[in-house]
Write an enzyme that holds these catalytic residues in place. Structure first.
Site, PDB file in Angstrom:
ATOM      1  N   LYS B  26       0.861  -1.228   0.100  1.00  0.00           N
ATOM      2  CA  LYS B  26      -0.084   0.153  -0.051  1.00  0.00           C
ATOM      3  C   LYS B  26       0.972   1.299   0.086  1.00  0.00           C
ATOM      4  CE  LYS B  26      -3.545   0.010   2.856  1.00  0.00           C
ATOM      5  NZ  LYS B  26      -4.854   0.455   2.496  1.00  0.00           N
ATOM      6  N   ARG B  94      -2.791   2.621   9.130  1.00  0.00           N
ATOM      7  CA  ARG B  94      -3.346   1.444   8.322  1.00  0.00           C
ATOM      8  C   ARG B  94      -1.897   0.655   8.196  1.00  0.00           C
ATOM      9  NH1 ARG B  94      -8.134   2.040   4.821  1.00  0.00           N
ATOM     10  NH2 ARG B  94      -8.631   4.627   4.750  1.00  0.00           N
ATOM     11  N   GLY B 103      -8.312  -7.822   5.028  1.00  0.00           N
ATOM     12  CA  GLY B 103      -8.973  -8.039   6.209  1.00  0.00           C
ATOM     13  C   GLY B 103      -8.220  -8.564   7.257  1.00  0.00           C
ATOM     14  N   MET B 105      -5.393  -7.696   8.993  1.00  0.00           N
ATOM     15  CA  MET B 105      -4.726  -6.490   9.757  1.00  0.00           C
ATOM     16  C   MET B 105      -5.544  -5.473   9.970  1.00  0.00           C
ATOM     17  SD  MET B 105      -0.920  -7.694   8.680  1.00  0.00           S
ATOM     18  CE  MET B 105      -0.355  -6.291   9.217  1.00  0.00           C
ATOM     19  N   ARG B 339      -3.507  -0.662  -6.627  1.00  0.00           N
ATOM     20  CA  ARG B 339      -2.591  -1.708  -6.521  1.00  0.00           C
ATOM     21  C   ARG B 339      -3.029  -2.564  -7.912  1.00  0.00           C
ATOM     22  NH1 ARG B 339      -5.734  -4.643  -1.818  1.00  0.00           N
ATOM     23  NH2 ARG B 339      -7.811  -4.887  -2.717  1.00  0.00           N
ATOM     24  N   HIS B 455      -9.930 -31.958   7.039  1.00  0.00           N
ATOM     25  CA  HIS B 455      -9.916 -33.165   6.507  1.00  0.00           C
ATOM     26  C   HIS B 455     -10.687 -33.397   5.121  1.00  0.00           C
ATOM     27  CE1 HIS B 455     -10.857 -37.477   5.921  1.00  0.00           C
ATOM     28  NE2 HIS B 455      -9.878 -37.675   6.430  1.00  0.00           N
ATOM     29  N   SER B 776      14.493 -41.308 -13.293  1.00  0.00           N
ATOM     30  CA  SER B 776      13.173 -40.479 -13.415  1.00  0.00           C
ATOM     31  C   SER B 776      12.899 -40.370 -11.769  1.00  0.00           C
ATOM     32  CB  SER B 776      12.042 -41.323 -14.279  1.00  0.00           C
ATOM     33  OG  SER B 776      10.865 -40.550 -13.985  1.00  0.00           O
ATOM     34  N   CYS B 844       8.261 -38.220 -12.586  1.00  0.00           N
ATOM     35  CA  CYS B 844       7.066 -38.894 -12.803  1.00  0.00           C
ATOM     36  C   CYS B 844       6.319 -38.611 -11.700  1.00  0.00           C
ATOM     37  CB  CYS B 844       6.991 -40.241 -13.458  1.00  0.00           C
ATOM     38  SG  CYS B 844       8.068 -41.267 -12.565  1.00  0.00           S
ATOM     39  N   TYR B 864      12.921 -33.187 -18.121  1.00  0.00           N
ATOM     40  CA  TYR B 864      11.561 -33.188 -18.399  1.00  0.00           C
ATOM     41  C   TYR B 864      10.778 -33.605 -17.093  1.00  0.00           C
ATOM     42  CZ  TYR B 864      11.549 -38.633 -18.274  1.00  0.00           C
ATOM     43  OH  TYR B 864      11.770 -39.858 -17.922  1.00  0.00           O
TER      44      TYR B 864
END
Lengths: 892, 892
Positions: B26, B94, B103, B105, B339, B455, B776, B844, B864
């Site tokens: 900010k 602020r 929201g 802080m 921003r 969960h 791999s 992989c 890769y």
């Protein structure tokens, strides 16, 4: 150095005993003796370097010329010529690797004998035609078998046939003509199998024999032997080419073996055997009985006196027990071999101590000469009358100890009787994973098949259980529930005794005698009462003085702690608190697990608290003034519940009968809910502590209150709290905060540290050390996770195969895998200490008592090792040896 | 630099947008706007450095003087003085951290207002007493709650009481006298809770407010938010002290928000809302309805034109969508914040593409501005009429997707219906491990409790299953098998639709529409047909051009291979052969397992061979010309048999009924024999290949013969044979010899390589590379073994707790743990390549499709990544982003 590299053949006079890498053990010692001026038959050595080049398919091009040159010198020295029809030189061609591999590799004698020269040999031997033709017969047989791969049976059958035709069982009854005929038969056999004539060029015989020795390095049995003995596969063998001398030229000839001290007890004196008119192989074959060496004095005083003088010289020179082979050829003594002799564990200690007394070696060297494995052997009980009893069979000594019990032929019955308190010996052809329950319940295991890496052997060693395997004379008949051996029939229920140190099997109960070394540690026998104990005491004291590593013990009870302290433990490195949850207390743990509310859970924890506190009080008292590392609970809680399969069947059957399964149904639901696919990788250790509120707190409180109580009584408790299974510093920090609060509340101080047993913990040790005052390597779990196999599951299944394939030289659970798991240890030590220079680092778990592993932990810079009470002396000894042995050198 | 370090306060004119680390987001943007000459209310910024020092207990001693100095300058600029009774300066205080934490802080407005100055404020506002007292009331409330910890309810109740007394629900109905009385009540509440008077020293108000903002960095909700968003905990926040401007001074005042483009679609144009005679907090509170920004033109053309001009300037300056807050105070426009604006996934692509068109940014920058997570979001199906339908509830969007099905309230029933082919949504208060079978069978999961780390959320994300959690308006009544929500009652069997991307829950079946992006990859939609698709096409093409990492797929069938190829896969990185042992073929595998003799075993293998060969033929055809890595069988064979518990109960019941269990008894014996405590750490992978003769050989033959067949048909198969679970080079060497022999026999060439999935393999990669042409990484197993936990067992049990405790920021199975597991990867890459410089290295497993992980693999030097077909585009995009992003920089 350049000239050395390009030289592949050495005369004996050019070598010495320290060149074993290049010349092999046998060659280096022959060279040493030659240079000491002892009567060694002239000869030369082809180096291991030549062998290695040959095995890579690149025999040094200069080798042939070098051999020619040395051969010429040899011929000159002997005044004979290889293959000379008039005065032939014969040579032996023998392998000789750096490490002794008895019976594993090849030998060819009488090389140089041909149709043309056999008469010359007869003349040399004073017209002993029989001797010459017998020598030729032997050459064709050995050469055929060893060099050209002719099956030995073909020759054996021909020999048997000749004896049968003569109506005798004794080779000596074959006369010259018989042997001439046999030579002809042998030549035909040779040609049949090789497609060529037996070589009549003596130099060709020599060259082929040398290559056969090279090749024998990679014979299957040699490979297996090296794997078992952990000898590197790439050393290669040297080849000794030595002028033949003959002990079978008449009554004024003979051959013998001698030891400069008793290899059984270590006592001073001359020990040995002699056989007149014989060659070394006759002694081995046991055709005739040898006489004690002392009787040689009567037969040939000159040679005897000379031999005694030489033995004294060798002992004085090697400063150790020497093992000697010699031959007398027509009254002339020849030294064929010497080496530092193998000996029993007891002899190793006694000799080392005697040599110190005699001023031959210092205490560091004495310490270097004994091993933890030998000490461990001396700590097993033995059969009292071992020497006097006749075993009914002998197998492979797979796992030491003396076990007595009733014969049982299946695992189920063994478990049944064993659990009922009976002593049983499980007897099987071979074992498999199904036999595990029986193996656990038995005093010992006996199998008729399989070697040192068989399932039975591997598993028994892992359990520390007495085992004799591969006793192949035993014929096991499971159906009839009996075994037969050498005329004896042993039925199920009969008592036998098995000796896992010697491999002997005895009928009936053999009385077991306790180890004098253990009695000494227990304070029941003093050094001045027993020579062996005196030697052990002296060397152990020196080990203690020299070692940098402290030795602690793994103990969960006051009794274990007290015993370990007598064995020299300097604290407890691992006190497993879950062991305090067994027995009567299991019911409380069940309540804890099944708790539905916080109150129920707290009630269960409150009930456990005083029980745990009392356990710790007892342990702190026994270890007064010494550190006690208590590990918070580690295993998954469902381990305290009955197995799923058992419960499911019980409930299903009750329901099928229309009965209410009652509490079993509740238990089954809990077991199902908590069931894990891979409990070792599940909710255990620090995870339990973070998930079940109050569990770790209760344990920390029990520790703290126990310490406070012992302190109030004037004691000096030194608790250390160890968190298991940490993988991330955040886990440890969270537990640490909770624990510190409890410690403050009780007003007690304790170190807080962690196991390093998860690979990630080792890899992030720099972070973890921020929250830990000590590390203790759990090398068992570190091995399991580092390799990705669980000990329970794999030792019985694929380890046998892996040992056969040479993927392991030894199970990584027995001896730490220095390359993989050890690397994690080194990373952790280095990075943990970088964060916290005074970090205390140890290892708990059975690697802490394994000799090779102790050396590794010494070199990795640990502060202490911890092991089971019985291994404490072994660890003390090896820690001392590690301190006097240069890092990286061979500790075997 | 020295002066910077010692300076803790910056005027706006001293900062710029690149100083976010020091000034927060900010503050840096306010500074940037100030320097652009935009009308920003004057102010200053206290740096994050000051905050960090304060939080460590060492507030810079110079801070107070620095603030005084800047405050004096601010007073001078404004011509007002803090607390001046006549002409008071009010400021807002602020927070402003580097990363936006909406929201999370604290903010305190109207600081500087006191009993003495409230009259002055009234005079400043043209005699608006009500405004002045309302402002004072707001200050006491905010200051009391935020700075002094007075419970907010206390103030809320007092306000409600005042409104009740007045007979109104609207704050605006309270007049000056009411507000004066309320101020008195508030002051009493303040004193009651703090034990002191409300501070009348304006400077004290300021200092306390600043410290409160500092402290708010460590408020619990901020800590939780940072953990979830993976924002480092040690950054601290800056504090912005800004002269207050007021939008609530009359009809010529007002406040608004604006976006320079549509954050929903990315379309060009002005979007925003305006509320006359209001403050920012009134907009948020939703007391009155806002009007579209365009209508401001009518109300205040001058301000409107100026705003448009400023917005154009900002967009042009930031080269991105800007999100703006502004206030008009009596006709004067003030910029309160700007921003770079948040946007939807679709907007991200569209805006990036538009900006390239407009010449604002280049393609590299466009690529940098979109993320794989956004692309993944665009690949989920959505509800067609999402915007038009009214949800019955809204929960937390825990796992994306659109799912429709019958409501079911327990796992058992869900599994039953699901397995019978019905689409179900499992609805629970919260889930636990018992719910797993139902979660697997369901289309989606809806819970009324728990957040993003509950969960349900963790497990659903792991499964890639749609999940809305914590929809707390829903009241679940399991007994009645129904839930109620906002007046609706939904019974079991009713159909609902849940949107895991928005968190919305709808009654009935909402039509699902396929993703246009997927249709594009499938070739069903062309870039010219759809603006979003055009943007995706353009950026993906650039990613492909820029990336160094190749992207392969994990596929076990021809169909998967074909689909993945359409998604851009450049080969197969993992073809799991065990998937070919399922279905009808299970019976053959059973025969293999139960084989008693070599012949039976060979017969089973012979029967499997042609089936496997056909599978490979199909795959090689689909991946013609591209590499196909086939992994030899990995899981333990007993996985192909029924579960132990089930079989044991079946056999026990049959026996109890006096029936012959027949084949089940044989199976049970086999299952018991093969049962493993920890199958993941048991007889699997290469171990199976070494223990079961012929198994790997059969598989290699099937691969080789398939390749030969495809080649004969003119194809270009490129097989690579991968050995799983290798821990030691000797294992690989043994398999390699066997495989090479088969390849020679068939006359086909193939690379032979290994998974690196066991920690020891990573730690000994220098050796293993001697026998491997490629590596791999199996990062799933590497994570399981590196951390010592099994995914199956832990995600449902302690992961939730670990995420709550912050031990993980994210599950290490979702995104690779770079510190622990990643270190193994780096060691392996470095040491493998040291041995074999041309070693091909890939990964992989699902980490290959995770954005953060792809960046890690890029930086670790892999060749890769391989992932499931659907993740292939994500991996392509992130591989491109990794290539254009400097190593180590923030990829979020």
């Amino acid at each position: 150095m350049t000239t050395q590299v390009e030289k592949f053949v050495y005369d004996f006079a050019e070598g010495n005993k320290d060149l074993k890498d290049l010349l092999g053990g046998k060659g280096a010692n022959l060279a040493e003796m030659t240079n000491l001026g002892l009567p060694v038959p002239p000869g030369f050595i082809i180096t291991t370097e030549a062998c290695r080049a040959y095995l890579k398919g690149a025999e040094p091009p200069t080798l042939r010329d070098e051999v020619s040159e040395h051969l010429a010198r040899l011929e000159q020295a002997m005044g004979k010529r290889l293959g000379d029809p008039e005065n032939p030189l014969l040579v032996s061609v023998r392998s000789g690797a750096k490490f002794s591999m008895p019976g594993m590799m090849e030998t060819v004698l009488n090389v140089g004998l041909t149709d043309a020269s056999v008469g010359g040999l007869a003349r040399q031997s004073g017209g002993n035609d029989r001797f010459a033709w017998d020598s030729y017969r032997r050459l064709i047989q050995m050469f055929g078998k060893t060099v050209c791969g002719v099956p030995g049976e073909a020759f054996d059958e021909a020999l048997e046939g000749a004896k049968k035709a003569k109506g005798t069982h004794n080779d000596l009854d074959l006369d010259t003509d018989d042997l001439k005929a046999l030579v002809n038969t042998y030549k035909k056999i040779f040609t049949e199998h090789t497609g060529r004539e037996f070589p009549q060029d003596p130099r060709e015989q020599l060259d082929l024999a040398v290559r056969a020795v090279f090749d024998s390095w990679n014979a299957e049995r040699a490979i297996l032997y090296r794997r078992q003995e952990r000898i590197p596969a790439d050393l290669g063998t040297a080849v000794n080419v030595v002028a033949m001398v003959f002990g079978n030229l008449g009554p004024d000839s003979g051959t013998g073996v001698a030891f400069t001290r008793d290899p059984g007890t270590g006592n001073r004196g001359i020990y040995g055997d002699y056989l007149a008119n014989a060659q070394g192989e006759d002694v081995v074959a046991g055709i005739r009985n040898t006489i004690p060496l002392q009787e040689l004095e009567r037969l040939d005083k000159k040679s005897y006196d000379q031999l005694l003088e030489i033995m004294a010289k060798l002992e004085n020179h090697y400063k150790d027990l020497c093992d000697i082979e010699f031959t007398i050829e027509r009254g002339k003594l020849w030294m064929l071999q010497t080496r530092v002799g193998k000996r029993t564990a007891a002899a190793a200690f006694t000799i080392a101590s005697h040599l110190v007394d005699e001023g031959g070696i210092d205490l560091d060297e004495a310490l270097h000469r004994v091993t933890g494995a030998q000490l461990a052997q001396l700590m097993f009980p033995t059969f009292a009358a071992d020497g006097e009893l006749k075993p009914i069979a002998k197998g492979i000594a797979a796992s030491p100890g003396a076990a007595v019990g009733k014969v049982v032929f299946d695992s189920h019955r063994a478990a049944e009787l064993g659990n009922a308190g009976e002593r049983v010996i499980l007897v099987r052809r071979e074992t498999n994973p199904d036999d595990l329950p029986g193996m656990i319940a038995a005093q010992g295991i006996l199998t008729s098949r399989g070697g040192k890496t068989s399932h039975a052997a591997v598993v028994a060693r892992g359990m520390g259980k007495t085992c004799v395997c591969g006793a192949d004379a035993i014929d096991v008949n499971i159906q009839a529930r009996q075994f037969t051996v050498n005329g004896h029939t042993v039925a199920e229920g009969d008592i036998i005794s098995i000796d896992g140190t010697s491999g002997n099997v005895y009928l009936g109960e053999v009385p077991v005698q306790p180890s004098p070394v253990v009695q000494y540690f227990e304070g029941k026998l003093r050094p001045e009462d027993d020579e062996l104990v005196a030697a052990v005491h002296r060397i152990m004291s020196h080990a203690d003085a020299r070692r940098r590593l402290r030795v602690r013990t793994n103990a969960d009870t006051g009794a274990d702690a007290a015993r370990a302290r007598r064995f020299g433990a300097e604290g407890i490195g691992l006190c497993r608190t879950e062991h305090m949850f067994l027995g009567d207390r299991r019911e409380l743990v069940e309540r804890l697990i099944l708790a539905q509310t916080e109150d129920e859970r707290n009630a269960a924890l409150d009930a456990l608290l005083p029980l745990q506190r009392n356990d710790f009080i007892e342990i702190f008292r026994e270890m007064d003034g010494l550190p006690v590392t208590v590990r918070l609970i580690d295993p998954p809680l469902h381990e305290f519940l009955p197995p799923l399969e058992e419960l499911a069947v019980k409930v299903a059957l009750a329901e099928a009968r229309g009965e209410d399964p009652g509490k079993d149904a509740t238990l089954l639901a809990a077991v199902r809910r908590m069931h894990e696919q891979n409990p070792m990788l599940g909710l255990r250790g620090v995870r339990l502590g973070l998930v079940i509120p109050g569990l770790f707190k209760m344990q920390v409180r029990a520790i703290a209150e126990a310490a406070a109580a012992v302190k109030r009584d004037g004691g000096d408790p030194r608790p250390e709290i160890m968190v298991p299974l940490v993988g991330a510093v955040q886990e440890l920090e969270t537990v640490r905060q909770e624990a510190e609060q409890v410690l403050r509340e009780v007003g007690v101080e304790a170190l807080i540290g962690t196991m390093i047993e998860v690979p990630r913990a080792a890899l992030t040790s720099g972070q973890i050390a921020e929250a830990a005052e000590f590390f203790s390597f759990g090398t068992n779990d570190l091995t399991q996770m580092g390799w990705g196999f669980s000990r329970d599951d794999v030792e019985g299944s694929f380890f046998t195969r892996y040992l056969e394939l040479g993927i392991f030289g030894v199970s990584p659970f027995e001896s730490i895998d220095t390359e993989g798991v050890g690397r994690l240890v080194r990373i952790s030590v280095e990075e943990g200490r970088a964060t916290r220079p005074d970090l205390k680092i140890g290892v708990c778990g059975e690697h802490g008592g394994d000799p090779d592993s102790v050396h590794f932990f010494h070199s990795a810079g640990l502060d202490y090792v911890s092991c089971s009470p019985f291994r404490v002396p072994v660890a003390r000894l090896e820690a001392g040896r590690a301190a006097v042995t240069a890092v990286g050198s061979d500790s075997r």
